[in-house]
Design a protein around this motif. Structure first.
Motif, PDB file in Angstrom:
ATOM      1  N   ILE A 145       0.845  -1.193   0.000  1.00 13.13           N
ATOM      2  CA  ILE A 145       0.000   0.000   0.000  1.00 13.13           C
ATOM      3  C   ILE A 145       0.881   1.243   0.000  1.00 13.13           C
ATOM      4  O   ILE A 145       1.922   1.291   0.661  1.00 13.13           O
ATOM      5  N   GLU A 146       0.473   2.250  -0.759  1.00 15.52           N
ATOM      6  CA  GLU A 146       1.233   3.486  -0.878  1.00 15.52           C
ATOM      7  C   GLU A 146       1.038   4.365   0.354  1.00 15.52           C
ATOM      8  O   GLU A 146      -0.093   4.647   0.749  1.00 15.52           O
ATOM      9  N   ILE A 147       2.140   4.827   0.931  1.00 10.33           N
ATOM     10  CA  ILE A 147       2.118   5.781   2.042  1.00 10.33           C
ATOM     11  C   ILE A 147       2.640   7.109   1.515  1.00 10.33           C
ATOM     12  O   ILE A 147       3.808   7.237   1.158  1.00 10.33           O
ATOM     13  N   GLN A 148       1.764   8.111   1.458  1.00 12.37           N
ATOM     14  CA  GLN A 148       2.136   9.384   0.857  1.00 12.37           C
ATOM     15  C   GLN A 148       2.676  10.401   1.852  1.00 12.37           C
ATOM     16  O   GLN A 148       3.396  11.315   1.465  1.00 12.37           O
ATOM     17  N   ASP A 149       2.321  10.246   3.114  1.00  9.95           N
ATOM     18  CA  ASP A 149       2.782  11.207   4.109  1.00  9.95           C
ATOM     19  C   ASP A 149       2.727  10.558   5.479  1.00  9.95           C
ATOM     20  O   ASP A 149       1.973   9.597   5.695  1.00  9.95           O
ATOM     21  N   LEU A 150       3.509  11.096   6.404  1.00 14.24           N
ATOM     22  CA  LEU A 150       3.558  10.544   7.759  1.00 14.24           C
ATOM     23  C   LEU A 150       2.733  11.363   8.738  1.00 14.24           C
ATOM     24  O   LEU A 150       2.717  11.062   9.923  1.00 14.24           O
ATOM     25  N   THR A 151       2.057  12.393   8.237  1.00 14.15           N
ATOM     26  CA  THR A 151       1.200  13.212   9.102  1.00 14.15           C
ATOM     27  C   THR A 151      -0.245  13.083   8.649  1.00 14.15           C
ATOM     28  O   THR A 151      -0.526  12.630   7.535  1.00 14.15           O
ATOM     29  N   ALA A 152      -1.165  13.492   9.505  1.00 12.05           N
ATOM     30  CA  ALA A 152      -2.599  13.403   9.203  1.00 12.05           C
ATOM     31  C   ALA A 152      -3.160  14.796   8.955  1.00 12.05           C
ATOM     32  O   ALA A 152      -2.596  15.802   9.392  1.00 12.05           O
ATOM     33  N   PRO A 153      -4.292  14.896   8.266  1.00  7.93           N
ATOM     34  CA  PRO A 153      -4.948  16.189   8.091  1.00  7.93           C
ATOM     35  C   PRO A 153      -5.392  16.764   9.432  1.00  7.93           C
ATOM     36  O   PRO A 153      -5.588  16.025  10.411  1.00  7.93           O
TER      37      PRO A 153
END
Length: 384
Positions: free
Chosen positions: A311-319
């Motif tokens: 699965i692609e992980i685009q960022d390590l932070t959340a909205p």
């Protein structure tokens, strides 16, 4: 339990960097994240992320229904827009509502969705992808050092405009991951439909003279069955595509023509869509890989399908205002035990937001540039 209504809101994801691809960039690094909340007569609420366009047209298919009949309601939503069609943003609205239905179903069962779906484990293989097209080398290295520190061993770069730049960036991130993890990463390149058929073959072959590419993503237009088949027959790298396709009817021709090696789905299209495409891919002995999105909602479904690749992980932070019960550990997405999708939405915090967000307007990655697919002889001179 009956569905009584819905409400919509939107929060902001601050990526902390410009993001984009061969088509354009969001230089502000701030994007809008639409949210739909389904309400019921029991007080339980389901959260879905994705497009809100056309949701007022689709919702009547759910009004007054038992949300636990998720699969039947998914087909009911498709039937509801039979004449106007279910592609594009309408399909995104169906996906967002579908996601909220699955969230409700799992919450009603007091289980995390991955367990309700029948997964044996809650640890899902993942790869890094930072939407890093606009980044210079120094910023690119810093970003992927953060991914490498989480143990990720595969990395996807945005590229496709310049072979020399792609090679330099691939070498750079490969060195970052080797230094951090002690392993040579699997390297992936995403062209985001920016090439013609021959542009794709020439570009990829030149890269493959120096780099071992695991896959190349969306080398030509999403619907170009013959073009995708040509590329996969002409290069060593696997061809990955599917994130922008809606409905099984759009996937079937690609699989029947051996025009795809790694089947992808877009996360915002919903849980049921992913499960059905995964089954179709499995029938052709093909792996499936969901494209990333805020909160990684398809992680729960990926945990249960036998042909899931990564699965692609685009960022390590959340909205802003969204908390997800999950973490990135040792190269995997580790899902928690919270019921449903594991999302907590702080609507008061979202209501207090004052910052604007977009997808770059006319210069963003969602707008196809004039010269896309027509760069075979280079960039034309600008006429006075």
């Amino acid at each position: 339990m009956r569905i009584t209504g819905y409400r919509t809101l939107a929060t902001v994801h601050d990526w902390g960097r410009p993001i984009g691809d061969a088509n354009g960039a969001v230089n502000s690094g701030k994007t809008s994240v639409p949210i739909v909340v389904l309400t019921t007569d029991t007080g339980l609420e389901g959260v879905g992320l994705g497009s809100l366009e056309g949701i007022d047209v689709v919702f009547p298919a759910l009004d007054g229904q038992d949300p636990r009949a998720v699969v039947a309601l998914y087909d009911r939503m498709l039937a509801w827009v039979f004449k106007r069609g279910h592609a594009g943003s309408v399909f995104g609205a169906i996906g967002a509502l579908d996601m909220a239905l699955w969230d409700l179903k799992a919450k009603a069962a007091e289980q995390p969705l991955w367990r309700l779906l029948g997964a044996r484990d809650h640890v899902v293989p993942a790869y890094a992808s930072g939407l890093d097209g606009p980044l210079g080398d120094e910023e690119l290295g810093r970003l992927h050092k953060q991914f490498a520190e989480r143990g990720l061993r595969a990395v996807k770069l945005k590229g496709g405009l310049d072979v020399a730049a792609d090679l330099r960036r691939l070498d750079l991130v490969s060195a970052v991951y080797q230094e951090q993890t002690g392993h040579t990463p699997a390297l992936l390149l995403d062209a985001n439909e920016s090439w013609s058929r021959k542009e794709a073959v020439r570009h990829i072959r030149r890269i493959e003279e120096h780099v071992d590419l695991a896959w190349v993503e969306e080398p030509v237009r999403r619907w170009d069955v013959d073009g995708l088949a040509l590329v996969t027959q002409s290069v060593k790298a696997a061809v990955a595509t599917g994130e922008n396709l809606t409905g099984l009817e759009q996937f079937r021709p690609l699989l029947a023509a051996n025009a795809v090696d790694v089947v992808q789905t877009g996360s915002v299209w919903g849980i049921t869509h992913f499960l059905r495409v995964a089954s179709l891919a499995h029938a052709f002995d093909l792996p499936i890989s969901p494209v990333g999105y805020d909160g990684n909602p398809l992680g729960h479904a990926a945990a249960v399908v036998p042909n899931h690749l990564s699965i692609e992980i685009q960022d390590l932070t959340a909205p802003a205002g969204i908390t997800a019960d999950q973490e990135i550990v040792d190269g995997h997405l580790v899902l928690g035990e919270s019921p449903g999708l594991g999302y907590t939405v702080d609507e008061d915090a979202i209501a207090r937001l004052s910052e604007a967000a977009d997808w770059g307007n006319n210069a963003g990655p969602h707008v196809r540039p004039d010269r896309a697919g027509r760069r075979l002889v280079g960039k034309p001179a600008i006429r006075p």
